[in-house]
Design an enzyme around this catalytic site. Structure first.
Site, PDB file in Angstrom:
ATOM      1  N   HIS A 111       0.910  -1.142  -0.023  1.00 38.87           N
ATOM      2  CA  HIS A 111      -0.120  -0.056   0.093  1.00 38.87           C
ATOM      3  C   HIS A 111       0.861   1.226  -0.183  1.00 38.87           C
ATOM      4  O   HIS A 111       2.019   1.327   0.203  1.00 38.87           O
ATOM      5  CB  HIS A 111      -1.181  -0.010   1.067  1.00 38.87           C
ATOM      6  CG  HIS A 111      -0.463  -0.012   2.557  1.00 38.87           C
ATOM      7  ND1 HIS A 111      -0.104  -0.949   3.070  1.00 38.87           N
ATOM      8  CD2 HIS A 111      -0.153   1.179   3.399  1.00 38.87           C
ATOM      9  CE1 HIS A 111       0.328  -0.538   4.489  1.00 38.87           C
ATOM     10  NE2 HIS A 111       0.567   0.693   4.523  1.00 38.87           N
ATOM     11  N   HIS A 113       1.916   3.992   1.425  1.00 43.25           N
ATOM     12  CA  HIS A 113       2.349   4.518   2.496  1.00 43.25           C
ATOM     13  C   HIS A 113       4.073   4.672   2.585  1.00 43.25           C
ATOM     14  O   HIS A 113       4.431   3.907   2.262  1.00 43.25           O
ATOM     15  CB  HIS A 113       1.793   4.234   3.821  1.00 43.25           C
ATOM     16  CG  HIS A 113       0.378   4.808   4.178  1.00 43.25           C
ATOM     17  ND1 HIS A 113      -0.438   4.242   5.108  1.00 43.25           N
ATOM     18  CD2 HIS A 113      -0.367   5.669   3.623  1.00 43.25           C
ATOM     19  CE1 HIS A 113      -1.661   4.771   5.093  1.00 43.25           C
ATOM     20  NE2 HIS A 113      -1.608   5.587   4.248  1.00 43.25           N
ATOM     21  N   ASP A 115       6.077   4.272   4.750  1.00 44.02           N
ATOM     22  CA  ASP A 115       6.969   3.031   5.648  1.00 44.02           C
ATOM     23  C   ASP A 115       6.893   1.764   4.572  1.00 44.02           C
ATOM     24  O   ASP A 115       7.633   0.951   5.216  1.00 44.02           O
ATOM     25  CB  ASP A 115       6.272   2.654   6.859  1.00 44.02           C
ATOM     26  CG  ASP A 115       4.547   2.778   6.917  1.00 44.02           C
ATOM     27  OD1 ASP A 115       3.834   3.194   5.936  1.00 44.02           O
ATOM     28  OD2 ASP A 115       4.155   2.142   7.899  1.00 44.02           O
ATOM     29  N   HIS A 116       6.068   1.743   3.654  1.00 41.06           N
ATOM     30  CA  HIS A 116       6.194   0.462   2.679  1.00 41.06           C
ATOM     31  C   HIS A 116       6.569   0.813   1.353  1.00 41.06           C
ATOM     32  O   HIS A 116       7.072   0.053   0.492  1.00 41.06           O
ATOM     33  CB  HIS A 116       5.150  -0.077   2.759  1.00 41.06           C
ATOM     34  CG  HIS A 116       4.382  -0.595   4.278  1.00 41.06           C
ATOM     35  ND1 HIS A 116       4.892  -1.427   4.728  1.00 41.06           N
ATOM     36  CD2 HIS A 116       3.336   0.093   4.761  1.00 41.06           C
ATOM     37  CE1 HIS A 116       4.147  -1.338   6.155  1.00 41.06           C
ATOM     38  NE2 HIS A 116       3.444  -0.491   5.968  1.00 41.06           N
ATOM     39  N   HIS A 189      -7.307   0.246   4.514  1.00 44.62           N
ATOM     40  CA  HIS A 189      -6.358   0.798   5.052  1.00 44.62           C
ATOM     41  C   HIS A 189      -5.837   2.004   4.271  1.00 44.62           C
ATOM     42  O   HIS A 189      -5.461   3.111   4.806  1.00 44.62           O
ATOM     43  CB  HIS A 189      -5.199  -0.184   5.224  1.00 44.62           C
ATOM     44  CG  HIS A 189      -3.840   0.435   6.132  1.00 44.62           C
ATOM     45  ND1 HIS A 189      -3.939   0.645   7.466  1.00 44.62           N
ATOM     46  CD2 HIS A 189      -2.594   0.946   5.993  1.00 44.62           C
ATOM     47  CE1 HIS A 189      -2.778   1.180   8.140  1.00 44.62           C
ATOM     48  NE2 HIS A 189      -2.040   1.433   7.114  1.00 44.62           N
ATOM     49  N   TYR A 224     -11.318  11.948   8.617  1.00 44.52           N
ATOM     50  CA  TYR A 224     -11.872  10.874   7.759  1.00 44.52           C
ATOM     51  C   TYR A 224     -12.884  10.088   8.934  1.00 44.52           C
ATOM     52  O   TYR A 224     -12.299   9.667   9.877  1.00 44.52           O
ATOM     53  CB  TYR A 224     -10.485  10.202   7.382  1.00 44.52           C
ATOM     54  CG  TYR A 224     -11.080   9.117   6.444  1.00 44.52           C
ATOM     55  CD1 TYR A 224     -11.036   9.216   5.375  1.00 44.52           C
ATOM     56  CD2 TYR A 224     -11.667   7.680   6.858  1.00 44.52           C
ATOM     57  CE1 TYR A 224     -11.412   8.143   4.191  1.00 44.52           C
ATOM     58  CE2 TYR A 224     -12.091   6.770   5.941  1.00 44.52           C
ATOM     59  CZ  TYR A 224     -12.031   7.049   4.571  1.00 44.52           C
ATOM     60  OH  TYR A 224     -12.337   5.983   3.637  1.00 44.52           O
ATOM     61  N   HIS A 258       3.783  -5.650   8.166  1.00 43.97           N
ATOM     62  CA  HIS A 258       4.437  -5.004   9.609  1.00 43.97           C
ATOM     63  C   HIS A 258       4.769  -6.526  10.367  1.00 43.97           C
ATOM     64  O   HIS A 258       3.496  -7.026  10.609  1.00 43.97           O
ATOM     65  CB  HIS A 258       3.758  -4.311  10.665  1.00 43.97           C
ATOM     66  CG  HIS A 258       3.458  -3.006  10.064  1.00 43.97           C
ATOM     67  ND1 HIS A 258       4.314  -1.715  10.388  1.00 43.97           N
ATOM     68  CD2 HIS A 258       2.597  -2.240   9.405  1.00 43.97           C
ATOM     69  CE1 HIS A 258       4.111  -0.866   9.730  1.00 43.97           C
ATOM     70  NE2 HIS A 258       3.080  -0.723   9.142  1.00 43.97           N
TER      71      HIS A 258
END
Length: 309
Positions: A111, A113, A115-116, A189, A224, A258
């Site tokens: 996805h 974001h 961090d990925h 997510h 959101y 994660h």
């Protein structure tokens, strides 16, 4: 651009095949011996040694963020790139296993974001690999940031843009030599959330269905609301379908973006304290996500909507 067919394929000339065989057993043993313990609360970029998962599938990420390498004689496929500063460590982990980062032909994403996806631009540049993602993650990767459809839009940081991301659809398969990794739409997510499945066989011929199930947690910024269908038409229904998709994946070995989300480190290597193979793992992971989403919706019903920004 959208790829012309449901299957992505690449032909690797025979002259390139030398040196791309499975990593030698000594590399695996060396990597296992070199694994250093991660802190109890690791940071995204904290390095760790690579780990063998099963067959041609390896962990090459950090203490806190997964990066998965799937290897073949025709080249390799990498899933996720952690943060930008972790990219050199991912490449070093690939080398430590006896593989050449230059033989990574595709980079896939779970996805959109930081961090990925934050390290994908550097990894693609260093390896020459094609980056493949499902829409709308592909557009976010090219832009270096999602849009208001992302529940965490106001709180997640931008990342290095990735040029010329190739689009793949729900149910499409990335093929490379003997490798076949299938994309499954699992939004929620993030809008572009994607889970990946493949079959991995070891030297003894024991084959396992591996699922890299995307994050399903209902995290968001303060604006959101998952229950606001007027602001986000169809998003909640798609979220629930994504959870159902994960529950139904072919899944004997569960991997997650994660490691802590599925106790990955506790299930790998000779010191494992939990079984690596669990045919109910994806169903349990999805059930936990559904419960968290229900709790979040209950919380939203109990609280007034914040002022629009």
């Amino acid at each position: 651009m959208r790829l012309p067919a449901a299957v992505l394929a690449v032909s690797i000339a025979s002259s390139l095949l030398a040196g791309c065989a499975s990593a030698p057993q000594r590399g695996d043993a060396h990597a296992a011996a070199a694994i250093a313990p991660c802190p109890d609360k690791p940071k995204w970029g904290d390095p760790t040694a690579p780990r063998h998962i099963h067959g041609n599938t390896w962990y090459v990420g950090t203490c806190a963020i997964s990066a998965i390498l799937v290897t073949s004689e025709a080249g390799h496929i990498l899933i996720d790139g952690a943060i930008d500063s972790a990219a050199p460590g991912i490449e070093a982990n690939i080398r430590a296993l006896g593989f050449d980062p230059a033989q990574v032909r595709y980079i896939l994403n779970s996805h959109e974001h930081i961090d990925h996806a934050g390290g994908i631009a550097r990894l693609a540049r260093d390896t020459g690999a094609r980056v493949v993602a499902r829409e709308p993650a592909a557009t976010a990767l090219e832009r270096g940031k999602g849009d208001r459809g992302d529940p965490q839009f106001l709180t997640v940081a931008p990342f290095a843009p990735v040029p010329s991301v190739q689009r793949i659809g729900d149910g499409d398969t990335v093929r490379l030599g003997t490798l076949a990794l299938t994309a499954h739409a699992t939004p929620g997510h993030t809008p572009g959330g994607t889970s990946w499945t493949w079959r991995s066989c070891d030297a003894a011929g024991q084959c396992r269905d591996i699922a890299y199930a995307d994050s399903l947690t209902p995290f968001s910024d303060k604006v959101y609301r998952y229950s606001d269908d007027a602001a986000h038409p169809g998003a909640l229904a798609a979220y629930r379908r994504g959870i159902e998709t994960v529950a139904a994946l072919p899944c004997e070995i569960l991997l997650t973006p994660h490691p802590s989300a599925s106790d990955m480190f506790q299930r790998m290597g000779p010191q494992a304290s939990k079984p690596l193979v669990d045919t109910g793992a994806c169903r349990a992971y999805a059930a936990g996500a559904a419960a968290k989403l229900d709790a979040r919706l209950e919380q939203e019903r109990a609280q007034p909507a914040p002022a629009a920004h």
